[in-house]
Write an enzyme that holds these catalytic residues in place. Structure first.
Site, PDB file in Angstrom:
ATOM      1  N   GLU A 196      -3.063  -4.463  -3.250  1.00 34.93           N
ATOM      2  CA  GLU A 196      -3.553  -5.308  -4.345  1.00 34.93           C
ATOM      3  C   GLU A 196      -3.464  -4.572  -5.679  1.00 34.93           C
ATOM      4  OE1 GLU A 196      -4.895  -4.691  -1.393  1.00 34.93           O
ATOM      5  OE2 GLU A 196      -6.407  -6.185  -0.842  1.00 34.93           O
ATOM      6  N   CYS A 206     -10.690  -4.443  -0.330  1.00 35.00           N
ATOM      7  CA  CYS A 206     -11.785  -3.473  -0.487  1.00 35.00           C
ATOM      8  C   CYS A 206     -12.522  -3.735  -1.804  1.00 35.00           C
ATOM      9  CB  CYS A 206     -11.260  -2.047  -0.425  1.00 35.00           C
ATOM     10  SG  CYS A 206     -10.440  -1.484  -1.927  1.00 35.00           S
ATOM     11  N   ASN A 238       0.833  -1.199   0.000  1.00 32.77           N
ATOM     12  CA  ASN A 238       0.000   0.000   0.000  1.00 32.77           C
ATOM     13  C   ASN A 238       0.871   1.254   0.000  1.00 32.77           C
ATOM     14  OD1 ASN A 238       0.555  -0.968   2.652  1.00 32.77           O
ATOM     15  ND2 ASN A 238      -1.077   0.254   3.533  1.00 32.77           N
ATOM     16  N   CYS A 248     -10.617  -2.875  -5.087  1.00 34.50           N
ATOM     17  CA  CYS A 248      -9.606  -3.874  -5.477  1.00 34.50           C
ATOM     18  C   CYS A 248     -10.267  -5.122  -6.056  1.00 34.50           C
ATOM     19  CB  CYS A 248      -8.725  -4.232  -4.290  1.00 34.50           C
ATOM     20  SG  CYS A 248      -7.561  -2.908  -3.883  1.00 34.50           S
ATOM     21  N   CYS A 264      -4.126   0.767  -2.582  1.00 35.01           N
ATOM     22  CA  CYS A 264      -4.008  -0.493  -1.830  1.00 35.01           C
ATOM     23  C   CYS A 264      -2.914  -1.381  -2.428  1.00 35.01           C
ATOM     24  CB  CYS A 264      -5.322  -1.270  -1.876  1.00 35.01           C
ATOM     25  SG  CYS A 264      -6.697  -0.468  -1.067  1.00 35.01           S
ATOM     26  N   GLU A 275       0.306   5.217   0.778  1.00 32.23           N
ATOM     27  CA  GLU A 275      -0.649   6.197   1.315  1.00 32.23           C
ATOM     28  C   GLU A 275      -0.290   7.615   0.890  1.00 32.23           C
ATOM     29  OE1 GLU A 275      -1.015   5.449   5.540  1.00 32.23           O
ATOM     30  OE2 GLU A 275      -2.211   3.640   5.121  1.00 32.23           O
TER      31      GLU A 275
HETATM   32  N1  THU Z   1      -5.258  -1.595   2.503  1.00 30.03           N
HETATM   33  C1  THU Z   1      -4.706  -2.358   1.522  1.00 30.03           C
HETATM   34  O1  THU Z   1      -3.641  -2.020   0.992  1.00 30.03           O
HETATM   35  N2  THU Z   1      -5.344  -3.487   1.151  1.00 30.03           N
HETATM   36  C2  THU Z   1      -6.475  -3.972   1.739  1.00 30.03           C
HETATM   37  O2  THU Z   1      -6.957  -5.040   1.362  1.00 30.03           O
HETATM   38  C3  THU Z   1      -7.118  -3.209   2.793  1.00 30.03           C
HETATM   39  C4  THU Z   1      -6.522  -1.903   3.131  1.00 30.03           C
HETATM   40  C5  THU Z   1      -4.529  -0.404   2.967  1.00 30.03           C
HETATM   41  C6  THU Z   1      -5.076   0.919   2.548  1.00 30.03           C
HETATM   42  C7  THU Z   1      -4.538   1.817   3.657  1.00 30.03           C
HETATM   43  O3  THU Z   1      -3.219   2.197   3.327  1.00 30.03           O
HETATM   44  C8  THU Z   1      -4.482   0.922   4.872  1.00 30.03           C
HETATM   45  O4  THU Z   1      -4.497  -0.402   4.378  1.00 30.03           O
HETATM   46  C9  THU Z   1      -5.622   1.121   5.849  1.00 30.03           C
HETATM   47  O5  THU Z   1      -6.851   0.979   5.230  1.00 30.03           O
END
Ligand code: THU
Length: 128
Positions: A55, A86, A42, A89, A53, A44
């Protein structure tokens, strides 16, 4: 399917996650129809809605390397229960043909088909 290699790759890439706002590190790895693997974490942003994300990072990496037909994805996080992707994704997984999804924490994994996590992903859109 070499789940163990894909899972190791996902954990390794999780270490590279850029998550200064949530501190929640996620790794993902995808495998394509000829066995090539690609990974993501991920990424941010201060403007939270811009976060990508793990994925989708892994899938975009595969596409940018020339893969088009993906088969499976592993998603890993250090959580109580295996993480769940999510909705965005899931839709992107559908776009590139991912049918098998493994969700892992440090102790266990759960396996799903895309159909279980996202029924009818393209039905009715652009007349598909
Ligand atoms: N996140 C992912 O990268 N993949 C997921 O399946 C769920 C959430 C990340 C997004 C964000 O950076 C952090 O997790 C919190 O939601």
């Amino acid at each position: 399917m070499d789940w163990s290699q894909l899972t190791t790759l996902a954990w390794q890439t999780r270490d590279l996650a850029y998550a200064p706002y949530s501190q929640f590190l996620v790794g993902a790895a995808v495998i394509d129809d000829v066995g090539n693997t690609f990974a993501g974490c991920n990424v941010e942003n201060l403007s939270f809605g811009l976060t990508i994300c793990a994925e989708r990072t892994a899938i975009a990496t595969a596409i940018a390397a020339g893969s088009r037909k993906l088969r499976a994805v592993v998603v890993v996080a250090d959580t109580e229960t295996p993480i769940s992707p999510c909705g965005a994704c899931r839709q992107v997984m559908a776009e590139f043909g991912i049918t098998e999804i493994r969700l892992c924490n440090r102790r266990e994994h759960l396996d799903f088909t895309l159909e279980q996590l996202l029924p009818r992903p393209s039905a009715g859109i652009l007349n598909r």
